[in-house]
Scaffold this motif. Structure first.
Motif, mmCIF file in Angstrom:
data_model
loop_
_atom_site.group_PDB
_atom_site.id
_atom_site.type_symbol
_atom_site.label_atom_id
_atom_site.label_comp_id
_atom_site.label_asym_id
_atom_site.label_seq_id
_atom_site.Cartn_x
_atom_site.Cartn_y
_atom_site.Cartn_z
ATOM 1 N N MET A 16 0.833 -1.203 0.000
ATOM 2 C CA MET A 16 0.000 0.000 0.000
ATOM 3 C C MET A 16 0.871 1.259 0.000
ATOM 4 O O MET A 16 0.562 2.238 -0.700
ATOM 5 C CB MET A 16 -0.927 -0.002 1.213
ATOM 6 C CG MET A 16 -1.872 1.182 1.275
ATOM 7 S SD MET A 16 -3.103 1.031 2.582
ATOM 8 C CE MET A 16 -4.063 -0.345 1.963
ATOM 9 N N ILE A 17 1.945 1.257 0.784
ATOM 10 C CA ILE A 17 2.842 2.417 0.820
ATOM 11 C C ILE A 17 3.454 2.670 -0.550
ATOM 12 O O ILE A 17 3.535 3.810 -1.018
ATOM 13 C CB ILE A 17 3.944 2.210 1.879
ATOM 14 C CG1 ILE A 17 3.346 2.236 3.287
ATOM 15 C CG2 ILE A 17 5.026 3.291 1.753
ATOM 16 C CD1 ILE A 17 4.337 1.899 4.379
ATOM 17 N N ILE A 18 3.865 1.597 -1.200
ATOM 18 C CA ILE A 18 4.476 1.730 -2.531
ATOM 19 C C ILE A 18 3.455 2.272 -3.539
ATOM 20 O O ILE A 18 3.760 3.179 -4.324
ATOM 21 C CB ILE A 18 5.035 0.375 -3.003
ATOM 22 C CG1 ILE A 18 6.253 -0.009 -2.151
ATOM 23 C CG2 ILE A 18 5.439 0.446 -4.483
ATOM 24 C CD1 ILE A 18 6.748 -1.415 -2.414
ATOM 25 N N VAL A 19 2.241 1.730 -3.503
ATOM 26 C CA VAL A 19 1.217 2.115 -4.485
ATOM 27 C C VAL A 19 0.685 3.518 -4.219
ATOM 28 O O VAL A 19 0.504 4.312 -5.152
ATOM 29 C CB VAL A 19 0.055 1.088 -4.477
ATOM 30 C CG1 VAL A 19 -1.096 1.583 -5.340
ATOM 31 C CG2 VAL A 19 0.553 -0.261 -4.972
ATOM 32 N N VAL A 20 0.439 3.846 -2.945
ATOM 33 C CA VAL A 20 -0.219 5.101 -2.601
ATOM 34 C C VAL A 20 0.773 6.255 -2.466
ATOM 35 O O VAL A 20 0.434 7.405 -2.771
ATOM 36 C CB VAL A 20 -1.026 4.942 -1.291
ATOM 37 C CG1 VAL A 20 -1.642 6.263 -0.855
ATOM 38 C CG2 VAL A 20 -2.108 3.898 -1.472
ATOM 39 N N VAL A 21 1.998 5.975 -2.024
ATOM 40 C CA VAL A 21 2.958 7.049 -1.741
ATOM 41 C C VAL A 21 4.119 7.056 -2.727
ATOM 42 O O VAL A 21 4.372 8.060 -3.404
ATOM 43 C CB VAL A 21 3.501 6.935 -0.296
ATOM 44 C CG1 VAL A 21 4.524 8.040 -0.028
ATOM 45 C CG2 VAL A 21 2.369 7.009 0.714
ATOM 46 N N PHE A 22 4.831 5.946 -2.814
ATOM 47 C CA PHE A 22 6.089 5.933 -3.555
ATOM 48 C C PHE A 22 5.892 6.140 -5.059
ATOM 49 O O PHE A 22 6.543 7.001 -5.663
ATOM 50 C CB PHE A 22 6.826 4.611 -3.302
ATOM 51 C CG PHE A 22 8.189 4.543 -3.931
ATOM 52 C CD1 PHE A 22 9.247 5.273 -3.416
ATOM 53 C CD2 PHE A 22 8.404 3.769 -5.057
ATOM 54 C CE1 PHE A 22 10.497 5.212 -4.001
ATOM 55 C CE2 PHE A 22 9.649 3.702 -5.655
ATOM 56 C CZ PHE A 22 10.699 4.426 -5.119
ATOM 57 N N ILE A 23 5.001 5.372 -5.655
ATOM 58 C CA ILE A 23 4.792 5.473 -7.112
ATOM 59 C C ILE A 23 4.287 6.863 -7.515
ATOM 60 O O ILE A 23 4.828 7.473 -8.451
ATOM 61 C CB ILE A 23 3.852 4.361 -7.611
ATOM 62 C CG1 ILE A 23 4.526 2.994 -7.468
ATOM 63 C CG2 ILE A 23 3.442 4.605 -9.070
ATOM 64 C CD1 ILE A 23 3.661 1.824 -7.886
ATOM 65 N N PRO A 24 3.234 7.428 -6.850
ATOM 66 C CA PRO A 24 2.807 8.782 -7.212
ATOM 67 C C PRO A 24 3.904 9.831 -7.014
ATOM 68 O O PRO A 24 4.021 10.759 -7.813
ATOM 69 C CB PRO A 24 1.628 9.047 -6.259
ATOM 70 C CG PRO A 24 1.110 7.701 -5.914
ATOM 71 C CD PRO A 24 2.318 6.828 -5.853
ATOM 72 N N LEU A 25 4.720 9.672 -5.951
ATOM 73 C CA LEU A 25 5.790 10.638 -5.701
ATOM 74 C C LEU A 25 6.830 10.596 -6.811
ATOM 75 O O LEU A 25 7.238 11.644 -7.339
ATOM 76 C CB LEU A 25 6.440 10.353 -4.350
ATOM 77 C CG LEU A 25 7.603 11.277 -3.956
ATOM 78 C CD1 LEU A 25 7.134 12.727 -3.866
ATOM 79 C CD2 LEU A 25 8.217 10.824 -2.636
ATOM 80 N N VAL A 26 7.247 9.401 -7.192
ATOM 81 C CA VAL A 26 8.244 9.265 -8.259
ATOM 82 C C VAL A 26 7.679 9.780 -9.579
ATOM 83 O O VAL A 26 8.371 10.486 -10.338
ATOM 84 C CB VAL A 26 8.689 7.789 -8.401
ATOM 85 C CG1 VAL A 26 9.568 7.611 -9.642
ATOM 86 C CG2 VAL A 26 9.440 7.337 -7.152
ATOM 87 N N THR A 27 6.413 9.462 -9.852
ATOM 88 C CA THR A 27 5.776 9.932 -11.092
ATOM 89 C C THR A 27 5.711 11.457 -11.129
ATOM 90 O O THR A 27 5.969 12.077 -12.170
ATOM 91 C CB THR A 27 4.358 9.349 -11.210
ATOM 92 O OG1 THR A 27 4.419 7.924 -11.135
ATOM 93 C CG2 THR A 27 3.721 9.757 -12.534
ATOM 94 N N THR A 28 5.369 12.066 -9.997
ATOM 95 C CA THR A 28 5.286 13.526 -9.923
ATOM 96 C C THR A 28 6.649 14.156 -10.147
ATOM 97 O O THR A 28 6.771 15.181 -10.837
ATOM 98 C CB THR A 28 4.739 13.952 -8.541
ATOM 99 O OG1 THR A 28 3.444 13.375 -8.357
ATOM 100 C CG2 THR A 28 4.625 15.468 -8.454
ATOM 101 N N ILE A 29 7.692 13.572 -9.572
ATOM 102 C CA ILE A 29 9.056 14.092 -9.771
ATOM 103 C C ILE A 29 9.444 14.018 -11.237
ATOM 104 O O ILE A 29 10.042 14.949 -11.795
ATOM 105 C CB ILE A 29 10.056 13.317 -8.890
ATOM 106 C CG1 ILE A 29 9.783 13.596 -7.410
ATOM 107 C CG2 ILE A 29 11.492 13.706 -9.241
ATOM 108 C CD1 ILE A 29 10.613 12.745 -6.466
#
Length: 291
Positions: free
Chosen positions: A17-30
């Motif tokens: 859940m952390i990877i899907v909800v936090v990590f992936i959107p953060l990397v995509t936004t960067i």
């Protein structure tokens, strides 16, 4: 050996859940922040443009204005919440008949959804039919109605008051928990020495609840920065750009202007600023804990 890997398996859903909800959107936004990516132009592909989005932001007067507006909004909200929370927490910590009801009443604004709270206060701040102008007129404090939400001189004050009303209960609850950790023997010793109530509060209560205040300010500041519901419903960032805080402008760039490149750069800057604020609060809290 049979249950050797069971704890790790139980943590898999959490980390997923952390990877899907936090990590992936953060990397995509960067990644978006370094690209020219606008959904309004379907023919244009996402092109790498380096730091151009960041440079464009700091040359944008509206972006700079949103940062300054955010500082005013955060400072006004935090100061108001801190003063009100210290008073209400101290009252709620006293022993009196009906204390449980008083504590429950304090927490009611926190339980109200931000959109509902904003809409209710918007009605109350209405220029011609709002109850706030009616009360002020009845008390003889004003002669004509104040345009709370449509005047740049009063709009910021209105949204700050609403945010203080909505968020203060969280800070109050944390401060109450801090007050309950203070030993009564300290106050009894102070009474023997003839200390006044103010001296007891300044020299005993405040130093011992400072870590709780710092922790509470972290949560309330983050909520003030990230929750745009109140301003969006009450003023939409207006009149003009008088109440357009950074996160609201970021929302408009992303979902109204559909500029994912510029919006991504704004989001990265926002995350960086929030990280710095958390670090400063945490460092101050650690210092308070060590002293």
């Amino acid at each position: 050996m049979k249950y050797k890997y069971l704890p790790y398996l139980l943590l898999v859903p959490v980390f997923t859940m952390i990877i899907v909800v936090v990590f992936i959107p953060l990397v995509t936004t960067i990644i978006y922040s370094f690209q020219s990516y606008r959904l309004t132009n379907t023919e244009e592909k996402a092109n790498f443009i380096g730091l151009d989005n960041y440079v464009a932001l700091f040359q944008d007067d509206r972006f700079i204005s949103s940062l300054l507006t955010s500082l005013i909004y955060i400072a006004g909200s935090v100061i108001g919440m801190l003063i009100l929370a210290l008073i209400t927490a101290q009252l709620a910590n006293q022993a009196f008949k009906g204390r449980s009801l008083f504590r429950a009443t304090i927490l009611l604004p926190w339980a109200v959804a931000p959109v509902v709270a904003a809409q209710a206060w918007k009605f109350m701040f209405e220029t011609d039919f709002g109850i706030i102008n009616h009360i002020l007129k009845s008390l003889g404090l004003i002669e004509k109605n104040i345009p709370w939400l449509v005047s740049s001189d009063h709009a910021m004050m209105s949204v700050i008051l609403t945010n203080v009303w909505k968020t203060t209960p969280l800070l109050t609850l944390i401060i109450i928990s801090g007050l309950q950790t203070i030993s009564k023997e300290l106050y009894e010793s102070a009474d023997i020495d003839g200390a006044s109530p103010w001296k007891k509060y300044y020299h005993i209560t405040l130093p011992l609840i400072r870590p709780f205040i710092a922790m509470g300010l972290i949560f309330t500041t983050l909520q003030t920065i990230n929750v745009i519901d109140i301003i969006y419903v009450m003023t939409g960032g207006g009149p003009g750009e008088a109440t357009e805080i950074f996160t609201l402008y970021n929302y408009k760039v992303f979902f109204q202007y559909l500029d994912f490149g510029l919006g991504g750069a704004m989001a990265v800057i926002g995350v960086t600023v929030i990280g710095i604020l958390i670090y400063l609060y945490s460092r101050n809290m650690n210092k308070q804990m060590d002293t």
